[in-house]
Design an enzyme around this catalytic site. Sequence first.
Site, mmCIF file in Angstrom:
data_model
loop_
_atom_site.group_PDB
_atom_site.id
_atom_site.type_symbol
_atom_site.label_atom_id
_atom_site.label_comp_id
_atom_site.label_asym_id
_atom_site.label_seq_id
_atom_site.Cartn_x
_atom_site.Cartn_y
_atom_site.Cartn_z
ATOM 1 N N TYR A 106 0.772 -1.274 -0.124
ATOM 2 C CA TYR A 106 -0.001 -0.028 0.011
ATOM 3 C C TYR A 106 0.989 1.298 0.042
ATOM 4 O O TYR A 106 1.847 1.243 0.474
ATOM 5 C CB TYR A 106 -0.967 -0.143 1.147
ATOM 6 C CG TYR A 106 -1.587 1.079 1.563
ATOM 7 C CD1 TYR A 106 -2.375 1.876 0.660
ATOM 8 C CD2 TYR A 106 -1.270 1.891 2.878
ATOM 9 C CE1 TYR A 106 -2.985 3.168 0.934
ATOM 10 C CE2 TYR A 106 -2.113 3.002 3.140
ATOM 11 C CZ TYR A 106 -2.718 3.755 2.274
ATOM 12 O OH TYR A 106 -3.389 4.734 2.365
ATOM 13 N N ASP A 179 -0.683 -7.358 7.306
ATOM 14 C CA ASP A 179 -1.608 -6.386 7.005
ATOM 15 C C ASP A 179 -2.816 -7.260 6.415
ATOM 16 O O ASP A 179 -2.656 -7.767 5.334
ATOM 17 C CB ASP A 179 -1.281 -5.299 5.785
ATOM 18 C CG ASP A 179 -2.167 -4.230 5.698
ATOM 19 O OD1 ASP A 179 -3.385 -4.484 5.889
ATOM 20 O OD2 ASP A 179 -1.838 -2.867 5.462
#
Length: 394
Positions: A106, A179
Amino acid sequence: MVMSEEHGFSTRAIHAGQEADASTGAVVTPIYQVSTYKQDGIGGFRGGYEYSRSANPTRTALEECIASLEGGSRGFAFASGLAGQDTVARALLVPGDHVVVPNDAYGGTYRYFNKVAKPQGIEHSIADMGDVEAVRAVVRPGQTKMVWVETPTNPLLGIADIAALATLAHEAGALLVVDNTFATSYLQSPLALGADIVTQSTTKYSGGHSDVVGGAVVTAREIRVKGYEDAEDRIAFSQNSIGGVAGPFDSWLTLRGLKTLAIRMERHCDNAEKVVEFLQGHDAVSHVLYPGLPTHHNHDVAARQMKRFGGMVSFRMRRGEDAAVKACAAVSLWTLGESLGGVESLIEHPGRMTHASVAGTELEVPSDLIRLSVGIEDADDLIADLREALDIHG
């Protein structure tokens, strides 16, 4: 009633940490919109509450619920996903330590390690987390203290083998942090696969309604990496010291979202599979990225460690960046916007939107890429809208 792992996911999502209010019998956890608490004498805290940065009953309910859903020891709720990630890094890393970061992380995570942590002395290397040997090649024995994993990744939907990477990290004396934003605690259980810490942006699927920003961190019941056995206490100390905590109303909204996470994720997955089937048959599309496809590089890994394959889909346009940008602008039912995981369907051009900050780096994404967050509307309507945009601009 005390929740345990013997209870099903949805039962825990609705009840874990959320006993009926003792004073009124309210079945929904109240919003304790309060900053301070009356003490029964100096140091006589009622239920351990003194100041809402340190603890708040609504946030406590959320933290206990998330810990239960992830199968962990303790949960921590933050003002955003990045606030949680920052707290983990500050709590567990010191100058000179080294982190392995995904090559398609990300954008905000990469920006954090490259622009915030690096100037503070935390080094990092980039690796393809879908290739265990590629990760092994950049691990620095004695210096690497954390392997940071996203699976599926954002926006290329890469898949990492959590169990294999946990073994690799632990052999090197490093923590494995996963994550879990895209998969959610419903579709994937990283701690059960050997991860030490799970993070997620609760803004996304956990909240699920695009009306709250938040983050969460959950620690494993046992940290087996020497020197980090007290990781839970260190994170708790840093959460309070740094103070980027979730407010009571945001905590309440996220709790409300978690109650329907399971049924929403099933619909997200159903719709995503139908959208993928449509995209595979459209001439404007050169390649579809979705871990549920047998052609996906690590489909077998995804099938082994995920319940289903999620609601995120990316695809590449045969005629390049201009066609991708125009297609994103041509839809009417899909919303052109950043973020993901809400009940409404979103479309975006990562290269110019969510991942613009990594342009020119090893994490730069293809310019012809479109990312979809497939919502829970009627799939036929979503496909019809995409078909019209792709027919015109494909």
